[in-house]
Design a protein around this motif. Sequence first.
Motif, PDB file in Angstrom:
ATOM      1  N   UNK A  89       0.630  -1.642   0.220  1.00 53.31           N
ATOM      2  CA  UNK A  89      -0.446   0.094  -0.105  1.00 53.31           C
ATOM      3  C   UNK A  89       0.707   1.192  -0.289  1.00 53.31           C
ATOM      4  N   UNK A  90       1.748   1.352   0.021  1.00 48.17           N
ATOM      5  CA  UNK A  90       2.920   2.539   0.756  1.00 48.17           C
ATOM      6  C   UNK A  90       2.836   3.843  -0.312  1.00 48.17           C
ATOM      7  N   UNK A  91       3.108   3.627  -1.352  1.00 48.25           N
ATOM      8  CA  UNK A  91       2.820   4.301  -2.800  1.00 48.25           C
ATOM      9  C   UNK A  91       1.817   4.505  -2.903  1.00 48.25           C
ATOM     10  N   UNK A  92       0.678   3.791  -2.235  1.00 54.24           N
ATOM     11  CA  UNK A  92      -0.848   4.113  -2.740  1.00 54.24           C
ATOM     12  C   UNK A  92      -1.601   3.419  -4.291  1.00 54.24           C
ATOM     13  N   UNK A  93      -1.366   2.724  -4.426  1.00 55.04           N
ATOM     14  CA  UNK A  93      -1.179   2.095  -5.492  1.00 55.04           C
ATOM     15  C   UNK A  93      -2.889   2.061  -6.054  1.00 55.04           C
ATOM     16  N   UNK A  94      -3.243   2.270  -6.797  1.00 55.40           N
ATOM     17  CA  UNK A  94      -4.839   2.014  -6.811  1.00 55.40           C
ATOM     18  C   UNK A  94      -5.291   0.912  -7.518  1.00 55.40           C
ATOM     19  N   UNK A  95      -4.218  -0.100  -7.543  1.00 54.06           N
ATOM     20  CA  UNK A  95      -4.550  -1.754  -7.729  1.00 54.06           C
ATOM     21  C   UNK A  95      -3.582  -2.365  -7.154  1.00 54.06           C
ATOM     22  N   UNK A  96      -4.899  -3.402  -6.752  1.00 48.23           N
ATOM     23  CA  UNK A  96      -3.712  -4.759  -5.869  1.00 48.23           C
ATOM     24  C   UNK A  96      -3.691  -6.126  -5.644  1.00 48.23           C
ATOM     25  N   UNK A  97      -2.660  -6.865  -6.037  1.00 47.33           N
ATOM     26  CA  UNK A  97      -2.630  -7.957  -6.114  1.00 47.33           C
ATOM     27  C   UNK A  97      -2.754  -8.789  -5.269  1.00 47.33           C
ATOM     28  N   UNK A  98      -3.882  -9.626  -4.889  1.00 49.01           N
ATOM     29  CA  UNK A  98      -2.753 -10.457  -3.298  1.00 49.01           C
ATOM     30  C   UNK A  98      -2.760 -11.759  -3.558  1.00 49.01           C
ATOM     31  N   UNK A  99      -1.894 -12.642  -3.874  1.00 47.69           N
ATOM     32  CA  UNK A  99      -1.439 -14.234  -4.061  1.00 47.69           C
ATOM     33  C   UNK A  99      -1.427 -14.636  -2.494  1.00 47.69           C
ATOM     34  N   UNK A 100      -3.210 -15.366  -2.455  1.00 50.36           N
ATOM     35  CA  UNK A 100      -3.184 -15.789  -0.993  1.00 50.36           C
ATOM     36  C   UNK A 100      -2.388 -15.255   0.225  1.00 50.36           C
ATOM     37  N   UNK A 101      -2.821 -14.242   0.078  1.00 50.35           N
ATOM     38  CA  UNK A 101      -1.396 -13.260   1.554  1.00 50.35           C
ATOM     39  C   UNK A 101      -1.572 -13.489   2.535  1.00 50.35           C
TER      40      UNK A 101
END
Length: 323
Positions: free
Chosen positions: A151-163
């Motif tokens: 989340x650091x640079x406040x990206x609009x999109x997140x991809x999360x692989x079995x986080x």
Amino acid sequence: MIHFNDVTKVYNGNVKAIENMNFNVEDGELVIMLGPSGCGKTTLLRMVNQLESITDGDIMLNGKSVKHSNKIEMRRNIGYVIQSNGLFPNMNIEDNAMIVPNLLGWDRKKMRDRFNTLMELVGLNPDQYRKRFPHELSGGQQQRVGVARALAADPPVMLMDEPFGALDPIIRTHLQEEFLQIQKELKKTILFVSHDIDEAVKMADKIALLKGGQMMQYAEPAKMLNKPANSFVAEFVGQDRVLKSMSLYTVKDLATALTLKPVSESLEAQNINENLSLRVAISKLLNQEADQLIVENNNGTNKGSITLDLIEQFLHREIKESV
Ligand SMILES: Nc1ncnc2c1ncn2[C@@H]1O[C@H](COP(=O)(O)OP(=O)(O)O)[C@@H](O)[C@H]1O
Ligand SMILES: [Mg+2]
């Protein structure tokens, strides 16, 4: 926001991992890609940030082909969280979390403020953890830092692989709930991989259920539970899908669809807030003497009562095509 246009992925010229995948993820949606091991979830995710190439078709991010985007620049706008959090063992927590801002050349003050904000957001005390190293943290704490880093640079999109896949069930449940709270506030567009139907039902706006590289169904959790598109979906979501779907409907949903019963004075019925789920309602009903619960709204106004009969009637109405 993310459009999958006839996406196909073939590894080494012969392993078809993804076949003609077509679906859209809207702005601010949390979409969970679900399915058994080897069905292509990770492959699909990694094509979005071009960690894997696309064999055929294309993925459009905000109308722009990911194939023709500058990879480095694009990845800065996409947070990526994986199961083994990928923290660098020889870097302290603050440096780990601030990798992207650092690359972007933020000044020290801005980075420190951002670190503090993010750590609070993921439930860790910034000063307590700043100078620690990953191995000094528990698995759950490391995953929190992994989320903070993405989340650091406040990206609009997140991809999360079995986080949260490697965490024990209690910590996992806890992090799922916290993450949902965070998402309520941040409204990121999220592609989230899971093989756990309960996780998907709880967190997803929509579920993409895959099998052998093909889409079996793409739908809201309630729809997938109540109207599975085929026998694979029905089996995957499980025999207890009626029970699961009860946690998705609120008392208010029932009150909107059916007429509540009058409240009888005789027995000591408990109250239930209309925003609670039918699952909660049933468990309350089964744990009291009275055969009804008094439905109230947030102002404490009594709207009538519900009974097991009424809940059964509602579920038959909603789920009749699949039970
Ligand atoms: N780098 C690779 N080279 C060859 N085959 C791969 C590679 N990565 C994945 N595969 C194959 O692609 C299919 C989908 O894998 P994957 O996307 O990892 O599935 P999932 O994440 O759903 O478990 C599997 O058959 C897997 O063996
Ligand atoms: Mg995978």
